[in-house]
Design an enzyme around this catalytic site. Structure first.
Site, PDB file in Angstrom:
ATOM      1  N   PHE A 135       0.858  -1.186   0.000  1.00  0.00           N
ATOM      2  CA  PHE A 135       0.000   0.000   0.000  1.00  0.00           C
ATOM      3  C   PHE A 135       0.891   1.231   0.000  1.00  0.00           C
ATOM      4  CE2 PHE A 135      -2.369   3.228   2.488  1.00  0.00           C
ATOM      5  CZ  PHE A 135      -3.631   3.187   1.909  1.00  0.00           C
ATOM      6  N   GLU A 139       4.947   9.136   1.883  1.00  0.00           N
ATOM      7  CA  GLU A 139       6.095   9.582   1.088  1.00  0.00           C
ATOM      8  C   GLU A 139       7.152  10.171   2.011  1.00  0.00           C
ATOM      9  OE1 GLU A 139       3.470  10.724  -2.910  1.00  0.00           O
ATOM     10  OE2 GLU A 139       4.737  12.258  -1.958  1.00  0.00           O
ATOM     11  N   PRO A 140       8.373  10.387   1.521  1.00  0.00           N
ATOM     12  CA  PRO A 140       9.409  10.962   2.374  1.00  0.00           C
ATOM     13  C   PRO A 140       9.002  12.280   3.026  1.00  0.00           C
ATOM     14  CG  PRO A 140      10.406  10.100   0.371  1.00  0.00           C
ATOM     15  CD  PRO A 140       8.911   9.987   0.188  1.00  0.00           C
ATOM     16  N   THR A 170       5.396  -1.355   3.920  1.00  0.00           N
ATOM     17  CA  THR A 170       5.450  -2.750   4.364  1.00  0.00           C
ATOM     18  C   THR A 170       5.161  -3.687   3.193  1.00  0.00           C
ATOM     19  OG1 THR A 170       4.758  -2.144   6.595  1.00  0.00           O
ATOM     20  CG2 THR A 170       4.465  -4.439   5.959  1.00  0.00           C
ATOM     21  N   ARG A 280      12.270 -17.110  39.071  1.00  0.00           N
ATOM     22  CA  ARG A 280      13.540 -16.487  39.441  1.00  0.00           C
ATOM     23  C   ARG A 280      13.608 -16.278  40.959  1.00  0.00           C
ATOM     24  NH1 ARG A 280      18.870 -15.322  38.310  1.00  0.00           N
ATOM     25  NH2 ARG A 280      19.373 -13.109  38.679  1.00  0.00           N
ATOM     26  N   GLY A 351      14.913  -8.083  34.163  1.00  0.00           N
ATOM     27  CA  GLY A 351      16.258  -7.655  34.481  1.00  0.00           C
ATOM     28  C   GLY A 351      17.171  -7.721  33.278  1.00  0.00           C
ATOM     29  N   GLU A 375       0.310   3.954  10.816  1.00  0.00           N
ATOM     30  CA  GLU A 375      -1.162   3.975  10.721  1.00  0.00           C
ATOM     31  C   GLU A 375      -1.745   5.121  11.546  1.00  0.00           C
ATOM     32  OE1 GLU A 375      -1.849   2.192   8.470  1.00  0.00           O
ATOM     33  OE2 GLU A 375      -0.970   0.200   8.586  1.00  0.00           O
ATOM     34  N   THR A 377       0.181   8.495  13.703  1.00  0.00           N
ATOM     35  CA  THR A 377       0.995   8.598  14.906  1.00  0.00           C
ATOM     36  C   THR A 377       0.110   8.792  16.136  1.00  0.00           C
ATOM     37  OG1 THR A 377       1.189  11.007  14.839  1.00  0.00           O
ATOM     38  CG2 THR A 377       2.796   9.734  13.542  1.00  0.00           C
ATOM     39  N   HIS A 378       0.689   8.502  17.294  1.00  0.00           N
ATOM     40  CA  HIS A 378      -0.032   8.704  18.551  1.00  0.00           C
ATOM     41  C   HIS A 378      -0.513  10.151  18.665  1.00  0.00           C
ATOM     42  CE1 HIS A 378      -0.900   7.767  22.799  1.00  0.00           C
ATOM     43  NE2 HIS A 378      -0.468   8.991  23.050  1.00  0.00           N
TER      44      HIS A 378
END
Length: 396
Positions: A135, A139-140, A170, A280, A351, A375, A377-378
């Site tokens: 898709f 673009e840059p 993608t 652990r 850890g 998709e 940004t936040h």
């Protein structure tokens, strides 16, 4: 003394709200991820490669275009699709991204906006995994502001000639067909249309992005179009006059799957950290018995439960007539932020072991940095939701 079994991660029994078919989908995809994908993700993540050998198996599970009707697609519910994306991303964001791009960003627009000839020619092969799509919108210099895209389609009789560059695509170098969005003979965003550019077309070249530290098991590419001729039969007729509404409708479909997928990534991190905390031993006792570790685990668990319920309700709305774009936007924003925070916290619980790829949290943490951004940004989702909440437009 034996340590009692922990409570299930699905504390509010979301599984019980699923139909029998949806439960079967989730369990089937979960088994595929556990048996076929997880044993090989470490090698692919290290090498920066996607496991293309699994594409036929993903297709056999009906995961490509699975909510579409006809043309070899499964016609499943939106909730079934959601739980499938959850399980794929529990494996890795790259796996969910591949299926999401194939179905939501490529097959859906062909189904919704393509001609009958295009649907019949392309969708069955895509459903079988024989044809991969990508898709091309970003673009840059046009990411969060897609209206500023520079790729142009110039009319030549009935055909078009495309020139421009697409970035962060993608599946780019895996794709046999690229759905490229371009402005037609104009700088007006209302002229944007969709064009099906086939691999091997003269002037069409693809270069993979080097040096990624996130989504390493996903193929991410740049598409270069140098006077690429696109015949009239490869233009999506239903996109004429829609401008950005057509590609944005595809992104809404993809964001829906991301809202579910983020839950899967968080679950993988939580279960890994919880198992480690129970096993652990330090200072003569499991570290999971210390209050600070329990607080971290409870914070992560609480976030997962909220995200599960949000995704489930979003699926119900989608199946009941369609969720709104703003509902999808809130779910994507909330669930991805939750998962990113969960991955970081679970790495802390592990850890030093948490920084190696024998354990999933660090890998998911790196992936979720990209998911947090792509998709929408936040920050852009924040402003879209702010506009919905106040009626005032921060973009203007």
């Amino acid at each position: 003394m034996a340590i009692p079994d922990p409570a299930p991660a699905d504390l509010f029994r979301v599984e019980e709200r699923l139909s029998e078919e949806e439960r079967l989908v989730r369990r089937t995809v979960a088994r595929f991820v556990d048996e076929r994908f997880l044993p090989r993700i470490q090698a692919h993540f290290r090498a920066g490669t996607f496991p293309v050998e699994l594409v036929p198996e993903l297709a056999a599970l009906g995961l490509f275009g699975m909510t579409l009707d006809g043309y070899g697609c499964a016609g499943a519910s939106a909730t079934a699709y959601g739980v499938a994306m959850q399980e794929l991303e529990r494996g890795d964001s790259a796996l969910r991204s591949f299926a999401s791009v194939q179905g939501a960003l490529c097959m859906y627009p062909i189904h919704a906006y393509g001609s009958e000839e295009q649907r019949s020619r392309l969708l069955p092969a895509m459903a079988r995994g024989e044809l991969v799509g990508c898709f091309g919108l970003t673009e840059p210099d046009a990411g969060s502001d897609p209206a500023s895209l520079r790729t142009r389609a110039t009319r030549h009789g009935r055909d078009f000639v495309l020139s421009g560059t697409k970035a962060w695509i993608t599946n780019g170098s895996l794709a046999g067909v690229a759905l490229v969005w371009a402005k037609v003979d104009s700088d007006d965003p209302r002229s944007i249309r969709g064009f099906l550019v086939e691999r091997g077309a003269p002037g069409f070249t693809v270069r993979d992005v080097p040096g990624k530290l996130s989504l390493r098991a996903s193929v991410t590419s740049e598409l270069h179009l140098d006077a690429v001729r696109v015949p009239a039969e490869n233009v999506l007729p239903g996109t004429e006059g829609l401008g950005l509404r057509a590609p944005l409708s595809c992104l809404t479909k993809a964001r829906y799957g991301i809202a579910w997928g983020a839950v899967g990534a968080a679950l993988a991190c939580f279960e890994s950290a919880r198992d480690h905390a129970r096993a652990r031993v330090q200072f003569g006792r499991p570290i999971g018995s210390f209050q600070l570790v329990q607080e971290k685990l409870v914070d992560v668990w609480e976030g997962i439960v909220g995200a599960q319920l949000l995704a489930l309700r979003l699926g119900e709305l989608q199946d009941g007539g369609g969720a709104t774009a703003i509902q999808v936007s809130m779910a994507k924003r909330a669930n991805v932020r939750m998962a990113r925070d969960a991955a970081r916290t679970c790495r802390e619980i592990l850890g030093a072991s948490g920084v190696v790829d024998d354990y999933p949290p660090m890998r998911h943490m790196l992936n979720l940095e990209a998911v947090y951004t792509y998709e929408g940004t936040h920050e852009v989702h924040t402003l879209a939701l702010g506009r919905a909440a106040t009626g005032l437009d921060a973009f203007a």
